[in-house]
Design a protein around this motif. Structure first.
Motif, PDB file in Angstrom:
ATOM      1  N   SER A  53       1.217  -0.869   0.218  1.00  0.00           N
ATOM      2  CA  SER A  53       0.201  -0.041  -0.394  1.00  0.00           C
ATOM      3  C   SER A  53       0.978   1.313  -0.072  1.00  0.00           C
ATOM      4  CB  SER A  53      -0.508   0.359   0.806  1.00  0.00           C
ATOM      5  OG  SER A  53      -1.593   0.806   1.414  1.00  0.00           O
ATOM      6  N   PRO A  54       1.759   0.703  -1.099  1.00  0.00           N
ATOM      7  CA  PRO A  54       2.730   2.682  -0.789  1.00  0.00           C
ATOM      8  C   PRO A  54       1.746   3.988  -1.174  1.00  0.00           C
ATOM      9  CG  PRO A  54       2.950   1.020  -2.986  1.00  0.00           C
ATOM     10  CD  PRO A  54       1.438   0.602  -2.969  1.00  0.00           C
ATOM     11  N   ILE A  55       2.222   4.957  -0.243  1.00  0.00           N
ATOM     12  CA  ILE A  55       2.561   6.181  -0.146  1.00  0.00           C
ATOM     13  C   ILE A  55       3.326   7.531  -0.657  1.00  0.00           C
ATOM     14  CG2 ILE A  55       1.628   7.648   1.047  1.00  0.00           C
ATOM     15  CD1 ILE A  55       0.627   6.222   3.077  1.00  0.00           C
ATOM     16  N   LEU A  56       2.078   7.809  -1.954  1.00  0.00           N
ATOM     17  CA  LEU A  56       3.452   8.886  -2.906  1.00  0.00           C
ATOM     18  C   LEU A  56       2.753   9.491  -2.705  1.00  0.00           C
ATOM     19  CD1 LEU A  56       1.854   6.673  -5.549  1.00  0.00           C
ATOM     20  CD2 LEU A  56       4.578   5.790  -4.611  1.00  0.00           C
ATOM     21  N   ASN A  57       4.396  10.495  -2.922  1.00  0.00           N
ATOM     22  CA  ASN A  57       4.375  12.211  -2.397  1.00  0.00           C
ATOM     23  C   ASN A  57       4.501  12.926  -3.974  1.00  0.00           C
ATOM     24  OD1 ASN A  57       2.877  12.415   0.277  1.00  0.00           O
ATOM     25  ND2 ASN A  57       5.378  11.600   0.866  1.00  0.00           N
TER      26      ASN A  57
ATOM     27  N   GLY B 240      -4.619   2.069  -3.325  1.00  0.00           N
ATOM     28  CA  GLY B 240      -5.470   1.292  -3.278  1.00  0.00           C
ATOM     29  C   GLY B 240      -4.904  -0.794  -2.677  1.00  0.00           C
ATOM     30  N   ARG B 241      -5.602  -0.891  -1.613  1.00  0.00           N
ATOM     31  CA  ARG B 241      -5.147  -2.558  -1.337  1.00  0.00           C
ATOM     32  C   ARG B 241      -5.078  -3.235  -2.778  1.00  0.00           C
ATOM     33  NH1 ARG B 241      -8.577  -5.693   3.021  1.00  0.00           N
ATOM     34  NH2 ARG B 241      -7.599  -7.410   2.270  1.00  0.00           N
ATOM     35  N   ASN B 242      -4.458  -4.307  -3.067  1.00  0.00           N
ATOM     36  CA  ASN B 242      -4.507  -5.111  -4.131  1.00  0.00           C
ATOM     37  C   ASN B 242      -4.082  -3.997  -5.386  1.00  0.00           C
ATOM     38  OD1 ASN B 242      -4.974  -7.141  -2.980  1.00  0.00           O
ATOM     39  ND2 ASN B 242      -7.129  -7.689  -3.581  1.00  0.00           N
ATOM     40  N   GLY B 243      -2.907  -2.952  -5.214  1.00  0.00           N
ATOM     41  CA  GLY B 243      -2.446  -2.546  -6.008  1.00  0.00           C
ATOM     42  C   GLY B 243      -3.812  -1.644  -6.799  1.00  0.00           C
ATOM     43  N   GLY B 244      -4.332  -1.180  -6.344  1.00  0.00           N
ATOM     44  CA  GLY B 244      -5.566  -0.653  -6.294  1.00  0.00           C
ATOM     45  C   GLY B 244      -7.091  -0.814  -7.236  1.00  0.00           C
ATOM     46  N   LYS B 245      -6.776  -2.671  -7.572  1.00  0.00           N
ATOM     47  CA  LYS B 245      -7.485  -3.085  -8.366  1.00  0.00           C
ATOM     48  C   LYS B 245      -8.754  -3.292  -7.618  1.00  0.00           C
ATOM     49  CE  LYS B 245      -7.446  -8.297 -10.972  1.00  0.00           C
ATOM     50  NZ  LYS B 245      -7.642  -9.321 -10.120  1.00  0.00           N
TER      51      LYS B 245
END
Ligand SMILES: [Zn+2]
Length: 312
Positions: free
Chosen positions: A14-18, A27-32
């Motif tokens: 669940s990476p957070i990118l700035n 999101g979970r599962n890479g946003g799937k």
């Protein structure tokens, strides 16, 4: 190249990118689906969340006070975290404000037939925590939310996926951090989805032309890919838009022999044959109907008898 892990500060799941004022929560599962990637934007006076997803609640404790929720459109997976912010004002495109204001509006946006509504309603309440917001305010193309400190979020109306679908352009102090939230211009291998009752193929194609013409360093999808730099975006979006022509050619090949739209639906042009079910049938039917209309106009297809089409 893909740059989604450039500034990862959280777990790999669940990476957070700035990116300047923008923080992208993958999101979970890479946003799937049913999950998705949400964006927090912080100015000096306000903080907003774009498309709070089903897994966004996992980050609730890390968030500042949220003043506004901005929805790219009102499909169930994009509104699943709205309930977390009852005190924030809620904004959606004026064409589909009704879809977040009531369950009836949400059913209409999803094109749910009367006989399937109970099942749909149970599903969105249980799995997407649907929480109607009667006070939702409509926005339109070009509207700008000023968050203070040179941070703005601008509405870029991109209909086609739904009739209110909008991308959101986040600008901050430095142009190098500007980010366009693409929502469900998701750049998947499947290709553009214009199979909903409020979807439109022609508009989707034009919206793709529009976003591809924008000079922005970062692009963010709600599903799958997350954040792409401009080079990766241009490559993926060309393939994605190319699926429209690919489908069209497939349909033309199938209609070398005179066929009806229903025969093409059964044959499957867009979905795989294994993608069965009434809702896939409906989507395939509406998508193919729009392709047939477009090909008739382009004189690549002719109606040889009522409801029967053949490639020219
Ligand atoms: Zn959608």
């Amino acid at each position: 190249m893909l740059s989604a892990l450039k500034k990862s500060v959280d777990t790999p799941e669940s990476p957070i990118l700035n990116f300047g004022a923008s923080t992208v929560f993958i999101g979970r599962n890479g946003g799937k689906f049913p999950y998705g990637n949400s964006v927090l934007v912080q100015g000096s006076e306000e903080s907003i969340v774009i498309d709070p997803s089903k897994s966004f609640k996992n980050h609730f404790d890390q968030l500042p006070k949220i003043d506004r929720i901005i929805l790219s459109h009102c499909h169930q997976d994009h509104v699943a975290g709205v309930y977390l912010f009852p005190d924030a004002s809620c904004h959606a495109h004026e064409n589909e404000v009704d879809a977040i204001q009531s369950m009836n509006g949400l059913c209409n946006l999803h094109g749910v037939p009367v006989g399937e509504r109970t099942e749909f309603e149970t599903n969105v309440l249980e799995h997407f925590s649907f929480s109607p917001r009667t006070d939702t305010v409509g926005y339109k193309d070009g509207d700008i939310f000023d968050l203070g400190g040179d941070v703005t979020v601008e509405v870029v109306f991109t209909p086609g996926h739904t009739h209110g679908h909008s991308c959101l352009l986040v600008r901050g102090k430095h142009r190098k951090d500007d980010l366009l939230f693409l929502a469900d211009i998701e750049l998947s291998g499947f290709g553009p989805y214009y199979g909903g009752v409020n979807s439109n193929l022609e508009q989707f194609d034009q919206s793709l032309d529009l976003v591809r013409s924008m000079d922005i360093p970062w692009f963010c999808t709600f599903h799958h890919l997350g954040v792409l730099d401009k080079e990766a975006f241009l490559k993926r979006s060309a393939q994605y838009q190319g699926m429209i022509g690919y489908r069209e050619q497939k349909l033309l090949d199938y209609m070398k022999t005179p066929r009806t739209i229903n025969q093409a639906v059964e044959h499957r042009i867009i979905y795989r044959k294994s993608d069965v079910g009434a809702s896939n049938d409906r989507s395939e039917h509406w998508m193919l109907t729009q392709h047939v209309e477009r090909l008739l106009k382009a004189e690549q297809l002719q109606e040889v008898e009522p409801g029967v089409f053949q490639a020219c």
